[in-house]
Design a protein around this motif. Structure first.
Motif, short mmCIF file in Angstrom:
data_model
loop_
_atom_site.label_atom_id
_atom_site.label_comp_id
_atom_site.label_asym_id
_atom_site.label_seq_id
_atom_site.Cartn_x
_atom_site.Cartn_y
_atom_site.Cartn_z
N GLY A 1 -61.38 -42.22 24.53
CA GLY A 1 -60.89 -41.73 25.82
C GLY A 1 -61.78 -40.66 26.41
O GLY A 1 -62.11 -40.69 27.61
N TYR B 1 -65.10 -42.13 27.56
CA TYR B 1 -64.95 -42.91 28.79
C TYR B 1 -64.77 -42.00 30.00
O TYR B 1 -65.12 -42.36 31.14
CB TYR B 1 -63.75 -43.84 28.65
N MET B 2 -64.20 -40.82 29.81
CA MET B 2 -63.99 -39.91 30.93
C MET B 2 -65.28 -39.29 31.44
O MET B 2 -65.39 -38.95 32.61
CB MET B 2 -63.01 -38.80 30.54
N HIS C 1 -56.35 -46.41 26.96
CA HIS C 1 -55.72 -46.16 28.25
C HIS C 1 -55.27 -47.45 28.93
O HIS C 1 -54.39 -47.42 29.80
CB HIS C 1 -56.65 -45.36 29.16
N LEU D 1 -56.93 -42.19 31.59
CA LEU D 1 -57.53 -41.75 30.34
C LEU D 1 -56.87 -40.48 29.83
O LEU D 1 -56.56 -40.35 28.64
CB LEU D 1 -59.03 -41.52 30.54
#
Length: 603
Positions: A130, A133-134, A333, A424
């Protein structure tokens, strides 16, 4: 780029609408169920729009068009893979996952295999994926804001998105974010579809400034007008012909203060802060991507044809397909949204709607990438191809009409960063609050504040890379860890927790090792092999194989009530075998009739 007041206004309106919808929806969020799973009452169509809203991230809104501009035919696997991953999710995972009664992905892992240690490891991986990916979402927000407001540092956009998203998630959780993300999907579709239609009409009507241009010629793209290119980071470029231009700064390790010349025999280095002036009609140099396994196509002929025919290129494409097709079902997510459906049938129906919504959206960035190759080729010099969608309206339609279209695109891009970051953050905060904290509402809010700081810090520390490629590595990590666990856990009763743990360690460990190796190559100049750039073709089969072999050797690691667990995952919903986990901890979700017959309503 000059200041575009329309774009700034659009971004402000999106931010205000996002905060308003989140604040309004948060007033009905009072319980742990509201914050974690939106009371499990989100109907299929709204959930599909919310899933599409959070899934269409910076990689979709900016990165797809940018990578099409740069790589051409090979880049079409990104939108295909981003969409096709939901087909596997619909067929194999969505309904059983909802019937498990879990609240988070690590919660499902413990429900299926009965291992607290495996749940802790799954928690760590979910948080890492997460946060990883953010980072590109925040990078994209910084890119957008710095383009709209020249002179504003990139970290400002990342900070604005972090603060706004954290506020919505902290006070409304999943219940508020569902409404916000559903709205933002339709906003993003409007923001990319309308400019695409208008620019295509302009193109077919005469082509804007300089007339109609063509991608059918085998030669490199050329600068349509006298063009000044400002290089904001050190790059290595290559040319296909003898190229004459003016340079001010530093090129090829020496000072440049006027006329310069490049030969196609060797790559050429351009230092940060250098300005390059090219005359109209000059063939466009392209970033050489050193170190990398393949170069950016320098001519339109290469750009239009997939791969080079070499075995390594084919293996890279298959590896990318593995990552995208299987990585979707391993993204925490994405999976957490299926816990919000009333039942397994609704979860499967949601996925069908998602396939339709994503397929519709991805038509447009692909078309914009092709137009960008003709009208903003200067981005091939700087490597900043992710800005293609933002710069294309003004290049094809000068004046206030182009500024207005650019404002719509910028507003849509900002909505993409907000919606993906929201999904996310709410998923990672849910994992942290239930696995590392007692799981109360105030614990969720505290976890949100802590989790929001981590990707923001990484955004400030790490170098900005191509958004789609960095997300591609995240998909490879998800495909190599949670994908084997979910598929085997749902469809193979002999899976053991030591087998699942071993598979996650092998799959995730090799992807992370490849990522670290690639970063090191970026600093040392070593060319990494293809299997570290796109490792999924090796890491995913290895993870499945290790999981299978170790599970066969560790029968004692299988749960005692595996038959009951498998029956609950696969039994039809009308039998009523689905029940929430941790009822003693979080209480029971209200009856469907009280929540509006399965509809997501206030009250």
């Amino acid at each position: 780029m000059e200041l575009n007041p329309w774009a700034l206004t659009g971004i402000v309106l999106v931010a205000v609408a996002t905060y308003y919808l989140g604040h309004r929806s948060s007033r009905s969020a009072t319980s742990t169920h509201d914050f974690l799973v939106a009371r499990r009452t989100v109907r299929s169509r709204r959930n599909a729009a919310a899933i599409s809203g959070e899934y269409l991230s910076a990689a979709s809104f900016l990165g797809v068009a940018g990578i099409v501009l740069k790589d051409g035919a090979d880049a079409t696997w990104y939108p295909i893979g981003f969409t096709a991953g939901y087909l596997a999710l619909m067929l194999f995972v969505a309904a059983p996952l909802r019937r498990s009664g879990a609240y988070t992905l690590p919660d499902f892992v413990e429900a299926r295999l009965g291992s607290l240690g495996l749940r802790r490891f799954a928690t760590a991986m979910a948080v890492f994926i997460g946060v990883l990916y953010m980072v590109p979402q925040l990078q994209g927000a910084g890119l957008t804001l710095s383009d709209v407001l020249p002179g504003v540092p990139a970290w400002a956009g990342a900070a604005v998105v972090t603060l706004l998203v954290a506020a919505n998630v902290m006070f409304g959780g999943m219940r508020a974010i569902t409404v916000v993300q559903a709205f933002q999907y339709w906003l993003k579709l409007f923001a990319i579809a309308v400019p695409t239609f208008v620019l295509c009409i302009v193109f077919f009507a005469g082509g804007g400034p300089g007339g109609v241009r063509s991608l059918g010629t085998p030669a490199p793209p050329v600068f349509p007008n006298d063009t000044a290119v400002s290089v904001k980071t050190d790059v290595t470029v290559k040319v296909t012909t003898e190229t004459y231009f003016y340079a001010y700064g530093e090129i090829d390790g020496g000072p440049a203060r006027g006329a310069a010349h490049w030969s196609p025999a060797v790559p050429h280095k351009v230092s940060e802060g250098t300005t390059l002036n090219f005359a109209a009609g000059t063939p466009v140099p392209v970033v050489s991507d050193v170190p990398a396994t393949t170069d950016v196509p320098a001519t339109n002929d290469d750009w239009l044809h997939p791969a080079s025919g070499e075995l390594t290129d084919l293996l890279q494409i298959y590896s990318l397909m593995f990552a995208l097709f299987l990585g979707t079902m391993g993204l925490p997510h994405v999976l957490v949204r299926f816990y919000t459906n009333p039942d397994g049938k609704a979860a499967r129906r949601t996925t069908v709607h998602v396939l339709l919504l994503l397929g519709l959206f991805y038509l447009f960035p692909t078309m914009l990438g092709a137009l960008a190759r003709m009208y903003v080729p200067q981005l091939l010099v700087t490597g900043n191809t992710d800005a293609a969608v933002l710069m294309l309206p003004h290049a094809l339609l000068p004046g206030w009409p182009g500024q207005l279209l650019g404002a719509i695109v910028a507003a849509g891009a900002f909505a993409a960063f907000l919606s993906s970051s929201s999904g996310l953050l709410v998923s990672v905060a849910g994992v942290v609050s239930t696995d590392l904290l007692p799981g109360r509402v105030r614990d969720f809010r505290f976890a949100t504040a802590i989790v929001a700081v981590c990707p923001l810090g990484l955004t400030l520390l790490l170098r900005t890379e191509d958004i789609s490629i960095s997300i591609g590595m995240t998909f490879a990590l998800a495909a190599s860890t949670f994908s084997p666990l979910l598929l085997l856990g749902i469809w193979w009763r002999k899976l053991s927790w030591p087998g699942a743990l071993a598979g996650m360690i092998v799959g995730g460990g090799t992807v992370l090792a490849a990522l670290v190796f690639n970063i090191a190559c970026g600093y040392t100049g070593v060319v990494p092999p293809w299997w570290t750039v796109q490792p999924a073709l090796i890491t995913v089969p290895a993870a499945f194989l290790v999981t299978y072999v170790v599970s066969r050797l560790t029968r004692s690691g299988r749960p005692d009530l595996v038959n009951d667990i498998m029956l609950r995952l696969h039994a039809p919903d009308p039998l009523g075998l689905t029940r929430d986990r941790a009822v003693a901890r979080f209480g029971q979700v209200e009856d469907k009739a009280r929540a509006g017959r399965g509809r997501h309503r206030r009250g």
